[in-house]
Design an enzyme around this catalytic site. Structure first.
Site, PDB file in Angstrom:
ATOM      1  N   ASP A 100       2.468  88.757  18.870  1.00 31.82           N
ATOM      2  CA  ASP A 100       1.863  88.461  17.792  1.00 31.82           C
ATOM      3  C   ASP A 100       0.643  89.616  17.470  1.00 31.82           C
ATOM      4  O   ASP A 100      -0.406  89.251  17.863  1.00 31.82           O
ATOM      5  CB  ASP A 100       1.214  87.042  17.734  1.00 31.82           C
ATOM      6  CG  ASP A 100       0.574  86.818  16.319  1.00 31.82           C
ATOM      7  OD1 ASP A 100       0.311  87.542  15.442  1.00 31.82           O
ATOM      8  OD2 ASP A 100       0.312  85.329  16.148  1.00 31.82           O
TER       9      ASP A 100
ATOM     10  N   GLN B  25       4.547  84.570  20.708  1.00 37.17           N
ATOM     11  CA  GLN B  25       3.206  84.696  20.728  1.00 37.17           C
ATOM     12  C   GLN B  25       2.881  86.179  21.491  1.00 37.17           C
ATOM     13  O   GLN B  25       1.642  86.742  21.075  1.00 37.17           O
ATOM     14  CB  GLN B  25       2.522  83.319  21.673  1.00 37.17           C
ATOM     15  CG  GLN B  25       2.365  82.258  20.766  1.00 37.17           C
ATOM     16  CD  GLN B  25       1.695  81.039  21.118  1.00 37.17           C
ATOM     17  OE1 GLN B  25       1.761  81.021  22.366  1.00 37.17           O
ATOM     18  NE2 GLN B  25       1.282  80.229  20.328  1.00 37.17           N
TER      19      GLN B  25
ATOM     20  N   ARG C 281       5.509  83.223  13.435  1.00 37.33           N
ATOM     21  CA  ARG C 281       4.570  82.561  14.264  1.00 37.33           C
ATOM     22  C   ARG C 281       5.259  81.568  14.953  1.00 37.33           C
ATOM     23  O   ARG C 281       5.025  80.152  14.767  1.00 37.33           O
ATOM     24  CB  ARG C 281       3.529  82.228  13.302  1.00 37.33           C
ATOM     25  CG  ARG C 281       2.362  83.340  13.237  1.00 37.33           C
ATOM     26  CD  ARG C 281       1.066  82.896  12.413  1.00 37.33           C
ATOM     27  NE  ARG C 281       0.175  83.694  12.537  1.00 37.33           N
ATOM     28  CZ  ARG C 281      -1.044  83.457  11.993  1.00 37.33           C
ATOM     29  NH1 ARG C 281      -1.422  82.633  11.164  1.00 37.33           N
ATOM     30  NH2 ARG C 281      -2.076  84.669  12.256  1.00 37.33           N
TER      31      ARG C 281
ATOM     32  N   SER D 150      -2.390  88.214  15.088  1.00 33.79           N
ATOM     33  CA  SER D 150      -3.516  87.321  15.796  1.00 33.79           C
ATOM     34  C   SER D 150      -4.269  88.170  16.718  1.00 33.79           C
ATOM     35  O   SER D 150      -5.595  87.948  16.758  1.00 33.79           O
ATOM     36  CB  SER D 150      -2.569  86.281  16.433  1.00 33.79           C
ATOM     37  OG  SER D 150      -2.296  85.510  15.311  1.00 33.79           O
TER      38      SER D 150
ATOM     39  N   TYR E 228      -0.420  80.007   7.013  1.00 37.30           N
ATOM     40  CA  TYR E 228      -1.125  80.902   6.303  1.00 37.30           C
ATOM     41  C   TYR E 228      -1.722  80.315   4.952  1.00 37.30           C
ATOM     42  O   TYR E 228      -1.042  79.064   4.687  1.00 37.30           O
ATOM     43  CB  TYR E 228      -0.095  82.230   5.656  1.00 37.30           C
ATOM     44  CG  TYR E 228       0.085  83.001   6.911  1.00 37.30           C
ATOM     45  CD1 TYR E 228      -0.668  84.028   7.592  1.00 37.30           C
ATOM     46  CD2 TYR E 228       1.747  82.999   7.275  1.00 37.30           C
ATOM     47  CE1 TYR E 228      -0.140  84.927   8.598  1.00 37.30           C
ATOM     48  CE2 TYR E 228       1.949  83.905   8.401  1.00 37.30           C
ATOM     49  CZ  TYR E 228       1.255  84.815   9.060  1.00 37.30           C
ATOM     50  OH  TYR E 228       1.679  85.486   9.879  1.00 37.30           O
TER      51      TYR E 228
END
Length: 315
Positions: free
Chosen positions: A131, A128, A123, A134, A229
């Site tokens: 990802d 991004q 992450r 997410s 996390y």
């Protein structure tokens, strides 16, 4: 010219596709040729001709796609049968669970296939746009609210009528990560009274900014890894959390479970005795079902009825 290929997923468990018609244009502009299996996006209403028009080659079998392609794109891990169809020394990009897919991964390594697992990307800012956890969790949180509300037998917002007032439904979101925050925002917009709980104290401000009420366990510490996390909790914390949840659940209409620990079985948070104390007609929507579930009795892709409480396991 290097070739990128993609075949149909198992439609009984996966409706997403790895390549859209717009992706075909982007890949061909970069100098790749594109191979897809016949009727690749038909279940989504995308005809083969749309792919063909954008530059893709339509192949009549998955065997043909694998044979012609140097890079394979899939949403989920390939099946055991598909492993032997992939060319040696090719590249495979998909989502892998190192625990559940160990046999497949070992065979791919033996065949010198280079594996890139998108769900294991770090992450960081540079990653991004890739990802997948997410982006898909965001959609899952929205879907959880829509589906649970559709199965709830009462109105969600407060309804003032000539015959009297119907109170707003009370929703508890377990886990305030990406999926949980989207669930809070969606439920709030639809008129529910929303509560949330999470082991990460940083989530409190986020929950409250969306209009939710954050349930705090007495003496809580911030149980968050540097990657963002949740960590596993201590036995003392679990006991205090159980006591808080047990009392809260007696007043809750809908519970949406989203708590996961990467690479491990989902934590069991809503215990059997808690479900017994819930009101008949209430329901639990468990997004963690595929990893064991956050609630007792959760089964993947099933609705279990326990004393009038529905437990819905999302696959």
């Amino acid at each position: 010219m290097k070739a990128i290929g993609s075949v149909k997923e198992d439609l009984s468990i996966e409706k997403r596709v790895s390549i859209t018609p717009d992706n075909v244009k982007k890949f061909t502009n970069l100098g790749f040729s594109i191979n897809i299996e016949k009727k690749y996006g038909e279940h989504l209403g995308i005809d083969d001709n749309v792919y063909k028009k954008n530059g893709a080659n339509i192949n009549y079998s998955k065997e043909e796609v694998f044979k012609k392609s140097d890079i394979i794109l899939k949403v989920n891990c390939v099946s055991v049968d598909e492993v032997n169809l992939i060319k040696n020394k090719s590249i495979l990009i998909a989502q892998f669970d190192p625990n559940a897919n160990q046999d497949v991964i070992n065979k791919l390594i033996k065949n010198e296939v280079k594996i890139f697992s998108l769900n294991l990307l770090p992450r960081i800012t540079r990653a991004q746009s890739m990802d997948v956890l997410s982006s898909q969790a965001n959609l899952a949180g929205y879907k959880a609210v829509i589906e649970s509300f559709s199965k709830f037998e009462k109105a969600i917002p407060m309804m003032m009528t000539a015959a009297g007032t119907v109170p707003a439904a009370k929703v508890l979101v377990v886990g305030a990560g990406v999926a949980g925050l989207q669930a809070i925002a969606t439920a709030k917009r639809m008129g529910a009274i929303v509560f949330a709980t999470d082991v990460r104290m940083a989530a409190k401000e986020q929950v409250e900014s969306l209009g939710g009420k954050f349930l705090t366990v007495e003496g809580s510490q911030n149980l968050e890894t540097k990657e963002g996390y949740a960590k596993e909790t201590s036995e003392d914390f679990k006991k205090k959390q159980e006591e808080l949840l047990n009392e809260t659940l007696k007043k809750i209409d809908i519970v949406i479970c989203t708590a996961l620990i990467p690479g491990k079985k989902a934590p069991l948070i809503i215990k059997e005795n808690m479900i017994k104390n819930m009101k008949a007609g209430s329901l639990i929507y468990d997004l963690a079902a595929a990893q064991g579930g956050n609630a007792a009795f959760t089964e993947v892709d099933k609705i279990i009825d326990k004393n009038g409480v529905k437990i819905i396991g999302e696959k």
